[in-house]
Design a protein around this motif. Structure first.
Motif, short mmCIF file in Angstrom:
data_model
loop_
_atom_site.label_atom_id
_atom_site.label_comp_id
_atom_site.label_asym_id
_atom_site.label_seq_id
_atom_site.Cartn_x
_atom_site.Cartn_y
_atom_site.Cartn_z
N PRO A 22 23.74 33.05 32.51
CA PRO A 22 24.10 32.94 33.99
C PRO A 22 25.02 34.35 33.97
CG PRO A 22 25.37 31.34 32.59
CD PRO A 22 24.31 31.82 31.76
N GLY A 23 25.45 35.06 32.87
CA GLY A 23 26.17 36.22 33.03
C GLY A 23 25.20 37.47 33.77
N GLN A 24 23.99 37.64 33.04
CA GLN A 24 23.10 38.37 33.28
C GLN A 24 22.58 38.24 34.82
OE1 GLN A 24 19.02 38.40 31.46
NE2 GLN A 24 19.09 40.86 31.25
N THR A 25 22.22 36.75 34.86
CA THR A 25 21.76 36.23 36.32
C THR A 25 22.49 36.50 37.38
OG1 THR A 25 20.35 34.63 34.91
CG2 THR A 25 20.43 34.32 37.44
N ALA A 26 23.77 36.26 37.60
CA ALA A 26 24.63 36.61 38.32
C ALA A 26 24.87 38.18 38.47
CB ALA A 26 25.86 35.89 38.06
N MET A 27 24.74 38.87 37.65
CA MET A 27 25.01 40.35 37.61
C MET A 27 23.64 40.83 38.55
SD MET A 27 26.80 42.05 34.51
CE MET A 27 27.75 41.11 33.28
N HIS A 28 22.49 40.48 38.41
CA HIS A 28 21.44 40.81 39.13
C HIS A 28 21.53 40.40 40.55
CE1 HIS A 28 19.38 43.45 36.49
NE2 HIS A 28 19.27 42.61 35.32
N TYR A 29 21.87 39.16 40.59
CA TYR A 29 21.86 38.70 42.31
C TYR A 29 23.23 39.42 42.81
CZ TYR A 29 18.82 34.43 42.11
OH TYR A 29 17.82 33.92 42.17
N ALA A 30 24.32 39.81 42.30
CA ALA A 30 25.19 40.51 42.76
C ALA A 30 24.84 41.64 43.23
CB ALA A 30 26.58 40.56 41.89
N ALA A 31 23.90 42.41 42.37
CA ALA A 31 23.50 43.66 42.79
C ALA A 31 22.65 43.80 44.05
CB ALA A 31 22.93 44.42 41.55
N MET A 32 21.89 42.44 44.10
CA MET A 32 21.08 42.33 45.30
C MET A 32 21.62 41.83 46.34
SD MET A 32 17.45 40.47 44.54
CE MET A 32 18.17 39.11 43.22
N LEU A 33 22.75 41.41 46.58
CA LEU A 33 23.41 40.73 47.60
C LEU A 33 24.48 41.68 48.25
CD1 LEU A 33 23.80 37.15 46.54
CD2 LEU A 33 22.02 38.27 48.32
N GLY A 34 24.85 42.91 47.39
CA GLY A 34 25.91 43.83 47.78
C GLY A 34 25.59 45.16 47.16
N GLN A 35 26.69 45.86 47.29
CA GLN A 35 26.47 47.10 46.60
C GLN A 35 27.42 47.50 45.42
OE1 GLN A 35 23.98 48.73 47.89
NE2 GLN A 35 24.45 50.92 48.32
N ARG A 36 28.44 46.76 45.40
CA ARG A 36 29.29 46.92 44.31
C ARG A 36 30.11 45.63 44.03
NH1 ARG A 36 27.95 51.35 43.68
NH2 ARG A 36 29.03 53.32 43.56
N PHE A 37 29.99 44.95 42.72
CA PHE A 37 30.44 43.67 42.31
C PHE A 37 31.40 43.83 41.27
CE2 PHE A 37 26.71 44.19 39.35
CZ PHE A 37 27.39 43.76 38.34
N SER A 38 32.35 42.76 41.46
CA SER A 38 33.42 42.75 40.28
C SER A 38 33.28 41.27 39.48
CB SER A 38 34.81 42.82 40.73
OG SER A 38 34.96 44.21 41.40
N ILE A 39 33.70 41.07 38.50
CA ILE A 39 33.72 39.88 37.82
C ILE A 39 35.09 39.43 37.31
CG2 ILE A 39 32.81 38.99 35.46
CD1 ILE A 39 30.78 41.18 35.40
N LEU A 40 35.39 38.09 37.36
CA LEU A 40 36.67 37.83 37.48
C LEU A 40 36.69 36.99 36.14
CD1 LEU A 40 37.49 36.72 40.91
CD2 LEU A 40 37.51 38.96 39.87
N PRO A 41 36.84 37.32 34.94
CA PRO A 41 36.75 36.46 33.67
C PRO A 41 38.21 35.82 33.57
CG PRO A 41 36.92 38.80 33.04
CD PRO A 41 37.21 38.64 34.44
N THR A 42 38.02 35.01 32.17
CA THR A 42 39.25 34.30 31.73
C THR A 42 40.19 35.27 31.24
OG1 THR A 42 38.05 33.92 29.72
CG2 THR A 42 37.99 32.35 31.47
N LEU A 43 39.85 35.90 29.93
CA LEU A 43 40.91 36.61 29.14
C LEU A 43 40.94 38.12 29.25
CD1 LEU A 43 41.19 34.36 26.03
CD2 LEU A 43 42.53 34.27 28.08
N ASP A 44 42.09 38.84 29.25
CA ASP A 44 41.83 40.46 28.88
C ASP A 44 40.72 40.85 28.09
OD1 ASP A 44 44.02 40.52 30.85
OD2 ASP A 44 45.39 41.11 29.35
N GLY A 45 40.65 39.96 26.98
CA GLY A 45 39.77 40.58 26.03
C GLY A 45 38.31 40.70 26.26
N ARG A 46 37.99 40.08 27.52
CA ARG A 46 36.48 39.80 27.72
C ARG A 46 36.08 41.24 28.84
NH1 ARG A 46 33.45 37.52 25.08
NH2 ARG A 46 32.27 36.28 26.37
N GLN A 47 37.06 42.16 28.90
CA GLN A 47 36.84 43.30 29.85
C GLN A 47 35.66 44.27 29.27
OE1 GLN A 47 40.84 44.59 31.05
NE2 GLN A 47 40.08 45.65 32.27
#
Lengths: 250, 250, 250, 250, 250, 250
Positions: free
Chosen positions: D95-120
């Motif tokens: 779902p990570g890769q899939t969501a990033m590609h959909y996000a790039a299709m549906l807008g121009q700039r996307f952000s990800i809201l993960p759980t922990l700082d360590g995922r940045q």
């Protein structure tokens, strides 16, 4: 006197101690080496990496506990590099990443000469992940499996052919040997290309990576623990005895 | 026993021998050092580089003639790096390029903390030229000139403020001290940020670059002479006595 | 009536006044021209640039003092471009950078046809530095030195061959002549490619760059002095008589 | 009637069947689900991925053997995605890769809201690896561990705060929920931002990824086996019983 | 039960209903279809797009008014995609953009095989615009016009030749059929390449895009209206009867 | 004496002749101007572009038929730029693309200050399409519609605020006025920023683009007809009277 621990990420007992020792004489570096119990006889795919990664990380944790100042994972595919960095604080280097950065420093476009066709997508992916995609001229696999390198009579000729394609067709000015087992072939390729009129730098990454690890240890530098955070405390069924420093989740 | 020659690219006689020696004890490296006769008292612009570059290249050619195994140009702006590589065959490193590649290896996004505002465009340009633009989080100048660093009572506080902005606003996980004269401040910044809850790697590039140059010399690697070709034979009015190996034009 | 000063960055007295004048008739632009006393007979390497850069900057400062409205440095390698911009406020253009931006505007992928093999890494580097790496299809050197262009009977054929490779193998739709001395060959290459069925734009950068400098002067635009800051006040041994506007360090 | 198998890559028995079923009613898709025996209770680091990866791949191989038409690994970090693709021929999505590609299709700039700082660093790395770095506006972690999401009373407020920063400071126009366990919060964030005057698309990736996997199965498409080659035959100590289709090395 | 409306953006009455219906049986999707009154008989240039764009947008607005849940514009050049998204709130997809994102997910480097030479620059431009330039291996046009595909006896052979060049010379591991009228040729190319020893994924975008549009409708996702804002209220001479939801300017 | 034709791509009869004439006096350029009959009263969206594009292309074709040497489309969104280039052989420039390339030449990072929020995604998209995304610091909309610029008392203050944010927060060293109707505000913003201690270049693109078009005409350069191919012969219902040079399909 930095102590650099070499993790050979295979169940095959490839020996790199002598080879590296010969290349770094006089540099006041102590070496040690370990192998995997669980994993694969060679690493030629992300699948192989998946099977060995937990064991690689375990070796890194043990090395840190045993007083090593730095760790080098002896495989151009850098298996387990990221999780090992999360698990320890001492620098952990992979020769794949290290060689790519040196290549980008020493020229303008580099090519990688790996073993099998199946590594092409992996090395393109690594160049991206390491932020170096723009400097990658090409990946030119030799079509020889790791366990075949020493016995295949065509190893050298195939590498010569790949090197020529990388330089003349793809515009590379630096080449990276894509397997730690291609050792001692770097200077032969340099000479072969010199006879073709091309002054190319060829990188055999393992000794260089060991010296780089020592340089980091010597200057007290390591990977950023903000980027490679210690894993938070949690249950890990199947790895109950695996002790390392955990951080509280945040 | 690699011999690394340090070119301090200023007419000011900054001494780096002791500092570097202290950082590399036991590594079996011989050091030597030279300065410029023609150039500027410090290097803080491409203009300063233009005035000193010919003299820097001359120092590199002399070092190679005197048997040095590698050269390091002691300035984060890497003045004269490219032309010096063209003029000699031994490796020539600049701490700016070297530190950026280490930073990209040790984290995911790095920031540079240079002296003056005027260096911002230069370091963005260098990150581009070195193929690392995507890994550059920001350039955060301290607003202190080179010749002021030692005497300005605010040097440390200004660097602390820049470091915080780089980490908290720009997302850096590795920082590079942007001047060779900020020496010994790397660990102080690391500690300062640790107190703010951030485990950041701070790179003081000079000793690391000397060890990297030694690593290249030790493994008989240098820059690609395909990328950094020897200059062809021609007339050079004003530089008649300047002897180096030329190549026929091709 | 904009006054554009041409700096020919060689000690050879190449004349560009007549050539440019012929191309810009009726555009109400005044031209002047200067050469170097100290430097090299032609510019074919970063080494050559290092030897001439201080003198190029001096010519730019003189031109501004003499009332020029803009400066063009007549060499596709743009030697001294960045330091000259730091030293003066009037626009300073190099035909290399200017042509690359026009090429990116007039097509989707451009190739550069320079003189010698040794320029390949340089032009890749410049495309990066100017932010245009993604639009660069290839660099295809003709293998002819600057001083040979006029006398080599193969000049035109070699350029034709390079142009074909750039278009058919590398996918270029715009070509840039990689040396100011290839003058008048642009339309011949366009016609040659038209006979091969390809409608390609070929840029001879010098006249276009002079008109672009005039356009900037006419609209009172220049390079950003935030990006290209005036060098701060300091000692510059060997350049004592070099007068230009300095800024206080910040 | 495509059969999509869900691998929940944790030893915790999170149930996603009901949730996904509710979202895809009427689409004629059969679902099944499995968990890990060996691994970690949640996946929040590359370390966790290293411990679970071999088991994830095993689940994918079993799913293919059991007749599944596609596999989805239910974790935004896409653990085991690459090695699982090497081991099987049916499509494997994360779902990570899939969501990033959909996000790039549906807008121009996307952000990800993960759980922990360590995922940045991980998500920046994934955006690079997936070729989407230029479309990533930022990663804004909520500071909540996976196992805490359901019980932490601040979960929603922290996500609202992250979402606002991503939109107003970082310029995102699409947001991706960075954990499969943030389910049902997508529309709440959309509404919250609408009240702030911003029409933002928020992606809850899991149901969308299941439908995408079904779309691939339906059109008989899968990942390229040139990019994700079947692993060559070799010894794999510790994984003796692990049966899957191997390819001869080439 | 999502209702997906197909806009065939030509005045030629190409029928895609049967073809798509056959590919999505059982997925509970309702289809409808419309064509243009004003525009061109086929779309093979940005010029053709300019002539048809207003009519395409009108069809999208009508589809939304008629209760469609999503719109697909049936042309690989994605004509009118951006303005249609501004004019409506339901998801609007083009198979060009959709296929490129799937290709980037399913492999590491993709090539596009369009109809005419003149589409090369367009598809390079689209890969840039969609943020996927780094994943584009090449564009290899077949040299066949849209209206010729069905009648030209060489269509299949030309596509085979393009596919081989893309895979063997350009390094593609995924291919995209560059025209909706190449239908049913995807599996033939896959088989042809398999016989050459290459396991390549070939994407026929139209059915996949319809299923993707249905997936978006099903999960209540659409393009970001921050990125694709509703056009502000104003006079539009020549389009007086064109009714859609406008936003106040801001 | 180049003849540059200005297409004002709106049905509103904005006059740019006097303004441009004042800026280019003495440059021996002939100007003419046309407007649209069919389209929108201002261009602030891709939707507006879709409605006007066919008419813009018609104006370009007429201009070429009437002997114009170059065309400039007077809108920062460059509506109809690509299709117009396909339809004619004389150079066609848009001030948006032209200004971005000048900005990248005159500094290191530029920002665009457009009218409405809705233009943000468009200008990011254009920077990508033109190959300049890496040089784009930010897009900072003023929140004023085109038809409001002249009458809104806050126009100047809003632009000042946007300019400050672009320079101080986003790191821009060059700014581009994002609407042709912001005329004469460039120098005011430069002065405002100078008082804040920043020496920034502000580009009012229209006069500069006209001079650039004249420079291209003067040097007989135009866009590559390989990149911007003439549209092939075909039926175009609704545009029967539209005569231009077509190419056979290939």
């Amino acid at each position: 006197m930095p102590h650099v621990h070499l993790i050979v990420p295979t169940t095959t007992k490839f020996d790199f101690l002598d080879y590296v020792q010969g290349a770094i004489t006089g540099m006041d570096i102590t070496l040690s080496q370990s192998h995997l119990e669980v994993g694969t006889s060679s690493v030629e795919s992300k699948f192989d990496e998946a099977l060995g990664a937990a064991n690689i990380v375990k070796r890194a944790v043990e090395a840190e506990a045993n007083g090593a100042d730095a760790v080098v994972i002896i495989c151009m595919g850098d298996p387990g590099l990221w999780p090992a960095r999360e698990a320890v604080s001492i620098p952990v280097l992979g020769p794949g990443q290290t060689a790519m950065h040196y290549a980008a420093m020493l020229g303008q476009r580099f090519s990688i000469l790996p073993t099998l066709d199946g590594r092409q997508a992996t090395y393109i992916g690594h160049a991206r992940l390491y932020g170096l995609e723009n400097s990658l001229a090409s990946v030119r696999p030799a079509g020889i499996s790791v366990l075949d390198i020493a016995v295949n009579p065509n190893t050298k000729d195939r590498l010569f052919a790949c090197a020529e394609k990388a330089v003349f067709d793809d515009g590379a000015d630096v080449l990276i040997l894509g397997c730690g087992c291609f050792k001692n072939l770097d200077k032969e390729i340099e000479n072969h290309l010199k006879q073709k009129g091309q002054a190319i730098t060829v990188i055999d990454a393992v000794p260089l990576t060991v010296l780089t690890a020592a340089a980091l240890a010597k200057t007290q530098l390591s990977h950023s623990k903000k980027a490679f955070c210690s894993p938070p405390v949690k249950e890990r069924p199947g790895y109950e005895g695996f002790a390392f420093t955990e951080s509280p989740s945040k």
